[in-house]
Design a protein around this motif. Structure first.
Motif, PDB file in Angstrom:
ATOM      1  N   GLY A 346     -88.712  72.595 -27.937  1.00 32.06           N
ATOM      2  CA  GLY A 346     -88.870  72.617 -26.478  1.00 32.06           C
ATOM      3  C   GLY A 346     -89.404  73.959 -25.997  1.00 32.06           C
ATOM      4  N   ASN A 347     -88.871  75.060 -26.552  1.00 31.07           N
ATOM      5  CA  ASN A 347     -89.360  76.383 -26.166  1.00 31.07           C
ATOM      6  C   ASN A 347     -90.829  76.540 -26.517  1.00 31.07           C
ATOM      7  OD1 ASN A 347     -86.871  77.055 -25.172  1.00 31.07           O
ATOM      8  ND2 ASN A 347     -86.228  78.200 -27.008  1.00 31.07           N
ATOM      9  N   ASN A 348     -91.219  76.083 -27.690  1.00 27.40           N
ATOM     10  CA  ASN A 348     -92.625  76.206 -28.104  1.00 27.40           C
ATOM     11  C   ASN A 348     -93.536  75.406 -27.188  1.00 27.40           C
ATOM     12  OD1 ASN A 348     -91.920  77.887 -30.227  1.00 27.40           O
ATOM     13  ND2 ASN A 348     -91.786  76.194 -31.716  1.00 27.40           N
ATOM     14  N   LEU A 349     -93.080  74.205 -26.765  1.00 26.16           N
ATOM     15  CA  LEU A 349     -93.901  73.425 -25.842  1.00 26.16           C
ATOM     16  C   LEU A 349     -94.042  74.140 -24.499  1.00 26.16           C
ATOM     17  CD1 LEU A 349     -92.527  69.821 -26.564  1.00 26.16           C
ATOM     18  CD2 LEU A 349     -94.760  70.746 -27.201  1.00 26.16           C
ATOM     19  N   GLN A 350     -92.945  74.764 -24.051  1.00 29.11           N
ATOM     20  CA  GLN A 350     -93.056  75.533 -22.806  1.00 29.11           C
ATOM     21  C   GLN A 350     -93.966  76.743 -22.976  1.00 29.11           C
ATOM     22  OE1 GLN A 350     -89.097  76.511 -21.594  1.00 29.11           O
ATOM     23  NE2 GLN A 350     -88.541  74.385 -21.067  1.00 29.11           N
ATOM     24  N   GLN A 353     -97.421  75.512 -22.704  1.00 26.88           N
ATOM     25  CA  GLN A 353     -97.793  75.284 -21.308  1.00 26.88           C
ATOM     26  C   GLN A 353     -98.115  76.612 -20.606  1.00 26.88           C
ATOM     27  OE1 GLN A 353     -95.359  72.408 -19.047  1.00 26.88           O
ATOM     28  NE2 GLN A 353     -94.234  72.063 -20.969  1.00 26.88           N
ATOM     29  N   SER A 354     -97.329  77.637 -20.867  1.00 29.91           N
ATOM     30  CA  SER A 354     -97.589  78.938 -20.240  1.00 29.91           C
ATOM     31  C   SER A 354     -98.920  79.501 -20.704  1.00 29.91           C
ATOM     32  CB  SER A 354     -96.460  79.921 -20.579  1.00 29.91           C
ATOM     33  OG  SER A 354     -95.221  79.434 -20.103  1.00 29.91           O
ATOM     34  N   ARG A 357    -101.654  77.763 -18.892  1.00 28.38           N
ATOM     35  CA  ARG A 357    -101.806  78.226 -17.515  1.00 28.38           C
ATOM     36  C   ARG A 357    -102.528  79.565 -17.464  1.00 28.38           C
ATOM     37  NH1 ARG A 357     -96.607  75.812 -16.800  1.00 28.38           N
ATOM     38  NH2 ARG A 357     -95.591  77.798 -17.292  1.00 28.38           N
ATOM     39  N   ARG A 380     -96.758  68.821 -21.038  1.00 29.02           N
ATOM     40  CA  ARG A 380     -95.548  68.694 -20.235  1.00 29.02           C
ATOM     41  C   ARG A 380     -94.895  67.321 -20.456  1.00 29.02           C
ATOM     42  NH1 ARG A 380     -95.999  69.493 -13.854  1.00 29.02           N
ATOM     43  NH2 ARG A 380     -97.486  67.810 -14.229  1.00 29.02           N
ATOM     44  N   ASN A 383     -93.101  67.375 -23.625  1.00 29.92           N
ATOM     45  CA  ASN A 383     -91.866  68.150 -23.485  1.00 29.92           C
ATOM     46  C   ASN A 383     -90.785  67.326 -22.787  1.00 29.92           C
ATOM     47  OD1 ASN A 383     -90.101  70.275 -23.635  1.00 29.92           O
ATOM     48  ND2 ASN A 383     -90.961  71.360 -21.872  1.00 29.92           N
ATOM     49  N   ASP A 410     -86.491  62.753 -15.212  1.00 25.43           N
ATOM     50  CA  ASP A 410     -87.235  63.995 -15.482  1.00 25.43           C
ATOM     51  C   ASP A 410     -88.659  63.913 -14.949  1.00 25.43           C
ATOM     52  OD1 ASP A 410     -84.974  64.946 -16.685  1.00 25.43           O
ATOM     53  OD2 ASP A 410     -85.621  64.488 -18.734  1.00 25.43           O
ATOM     54  N   GLU A 414     -90.144  66.635 -12.281  1.00 22.99           N
ATOM     55  CA  GLU A 414     -91.298  67.471 -12.607  1.00 22.99           C
ATOM     56  C   GLU A 414     -92.525  67.095 -11.790  1.00 22.99           C
ATOM     57  OE1 GLU A 414     -91.418  70.104 -14.518  1.00 22.99           O
ATOM     58  OE2 GLU A 414     -89.280  69.961 -15.022  1.00 22.99           O
TER      59      GLU A 414
END
Length: 523
Positions: A346-350, A353-354, A357, A380, A383, A410, A414
């Motif tokens: 999950g952290n890697n997917l976020q 995403q960052s 961006r 997203r 995720n 979710d 989102e």
């Protein structure tokens, strides 16, 4: 585990008892046979003793009958030789009367009752009555309790003998007696009507005890003379009981002993073997349910085999507890690792995403920026599905409805789905494999995004079981669907293939419906 049907010999106790019965039943039968033989011999000896005693009691009477028969034959021989009117006849009759016989009077008479040769006093009219009623050559017998009067026609004359009958001293085993004839009843039959049917029941020289007669148990003695035989009514308990009662009496003691020994054997079996096995079974059940180690010690009746089983079970339970502790430790570590992996994914997917961006802020053209935004939106969605599954994964099969419900929440949170869309959920507890639940979540997201692009305001989603199949239905209040995105269309094909589903859209006037039918279990 399938439980077998219980039968009579399914338990160890019933098998012990069955073996004991197989061993002891022939012994009990043999004991009953010997007991029956002893009782039969005892009854037979009692009957023989009773008959001998009765013959002894009737001996004076039978002796008188025999003597009278012999004297009657002697006088008949004198008459046949024509010596009835001479001095020889008087001498013979005088000798008969004076001898040690029971004869009170004797004589030879004409057919009209006139004395030819006589000695003693005969009752008045008896000779005349007898002469007028008797058949030729057949003795006429008249009995009373104390007298015997016998006449016989020989050569046109009548021979008459009157004798005193001695009194019969009946033993204690007899209750009454009588003298009966095998041919025609004597004149005394009127005084003994109950015995007259018993005269010809046995052979002349036979004796026996008849049971169950109307007058009770009756002893019949051999014929003495003139076809007469003594009979006597016996007291209760002299005659042998019926055969069935003898069999019951013979079997009673062996059966009682067999029953007592069976109860004793059952008690000893439970004490020496079954109690230990029951205690061991209880320890096993307690260990299986609560993982309690056996606490009870060995009893004084514990056998070596049961003690070995107890030791082996204790060692096995210790080993199982040790292995379970290791397995629980490995499972705990695996759960920690799984949660860590989910968290890292999950952290890697976020992070991805960052990064996207950041790239979107540096691009100069709108086409590049739109491409990066679509890519970030796809990441997203991945995720969100990953997060929904992360809160549900704990077994190879998952309730798909729970994962879909979390995913919809979710998606709303989102902003993937427009806030003005009303979604109604109807999910049954349909369990699918984890990989198929993933595919079902991705498929639902693609359908909701397309319905959102098509302007839907009300969406109804249901998942239910239909036998060995699962049915997914999505219904929206729009007349036409927006054209599909090429990438989304390709992804929907991949997800449908993963689910082994058959899917299609149904368009109505104001509604569209998507239906997907998939097997619940896939090999």
């Amino acid at each position: 585990m399938t439980r077998q049907r219980r039968t009579f010999l399914s338990s160890l106790r019933s098998r012990f008892i069955a073996v004991y019965m197989i061993v002891m039943a022939p012994i009990a039968a043999l004991a009953s046979y010997y007991q029956y033989s002893i009782l039969s011999d005892r009854h037979q000896a009692r009957e023989v003793t009773a008959l001998d005693t009765l013959e002894g009691a009737f001996a004076p009477v039978t002796s008188t009958l025999v003597q009278t028969d012999l004297l009657l034959g002697l006088l008949g021989e004198l008459t046949n030789r024509g010596l009835s009117g001479g001095d020889d006849c008087d001498l013979v009759i005088d000798a008969i009367v004076k001898a040690r016989f029971s004869v009170a009077a004797a004589g030879i008479y004409t057919s009209d009752g006139q004395a030819v040769c006589s000695q003693g006093i005969l009752r008045s009219g008896m000779v005349a009555d007898a002469g007028s009623a008797q058949p030729p050559q057949s003795p006429f017998i008249r009995l009373t309790d104390s007298d015997l009067f016998v006449t016989k026609a020989v050569s046109g004359q009548i021979i008459a003998i009157e004798a005193d009958l001695p009194k019969v001293e009946l033993p204690e085993i007899a209750m009454g007696y009588g003298i009966v004839s095998r041919t025609s009843p004597p004149d005394a039959a009127a005084n003994q009507p109950a015995y007259q049917t018993l005269g010809n029941r046995l052979a002349p020289d036979a004796r026996d005890i008849l049971r169950g007669e109307s007058e009770g148990d009756v002893a019949i003695l051999p014929v003495a003379a003139f076809g007469l035989r003594p009979v006597a009514t016996l007291a209760r308990g002299v005659a042998a009981p019926p055969l069935w009662l003898t069999i019951i009496n013979a079997s009673f003691v062996p059966l009682v002993l067999l029953t007592l020994s069976l109860l004793l054997a059952d008690m000893l079996i439970r004490k020496m073997a079954l109690n230990d096995i029951t205690r061991l079974t209880h320890d096993m059940r307690a260990f299986r349910q609560d993982r309690d180690l056996p606490k009870g010690g060995l009893g004084p009746w514990t056998s070596e085999e049961t003690a070995k089983m107890q030791v082996e079970f204790s060692a096995l339970s210790d080993q199982l507890l040790h292995e379970e502790a290791e397995a629980q430790n490995r499972l705990h570590n695996a759960n920690i690792l799984q949660r860590e992996i989910f968290h890292r994914v999950g952290n890697n997917l976020q992070i991805i995403q960052s990064i996207l961006r950041l790239y979107a802020s540096d691009v100069s053209t709108s086409e590049e920026k739109a491409l990066i935004e679509r890519l970030a939106s796809r990441i997203r969605i991945i995720n969100l599905v990953h997060a929904a599954m992360h809160r549900s994964v704990d077994a190879p099969f998952l309730p798909a409805g729970q994962a879909l419900s979390r995913l919809i929440q979710d998606l709303r949170h989102e902003g993937v789905i427009a806030e003005n869309i009303e979604i109604k959920e109807r999910f049954q507890d349909v369990e699918l494999r984890v990989n198929r639940v993933y595919a079902l979540c991705y498929l639902l997201v693609e359908k909701l995004i397309r319905l959102s692009r098509s302007g839907a305001r009300y969406v109804q989603i249901s998942l239910r079981e239909d036998g060995d199949r699962a049915l997914l239905a999505i219904k929206a209040d729009i007349g036409h669907l927006a054209p599909p995105n090429p990438v989304s269309a390709r992804l929907r094909q991949v997800y449908t293939h993963e689910l082994r589903a058959t899917a299609r859209w149904h368009e109505g006037e104001d509604t569209v419906t998507y239906e997907a039918v998939m097997p619940r279990k896939v090999r």
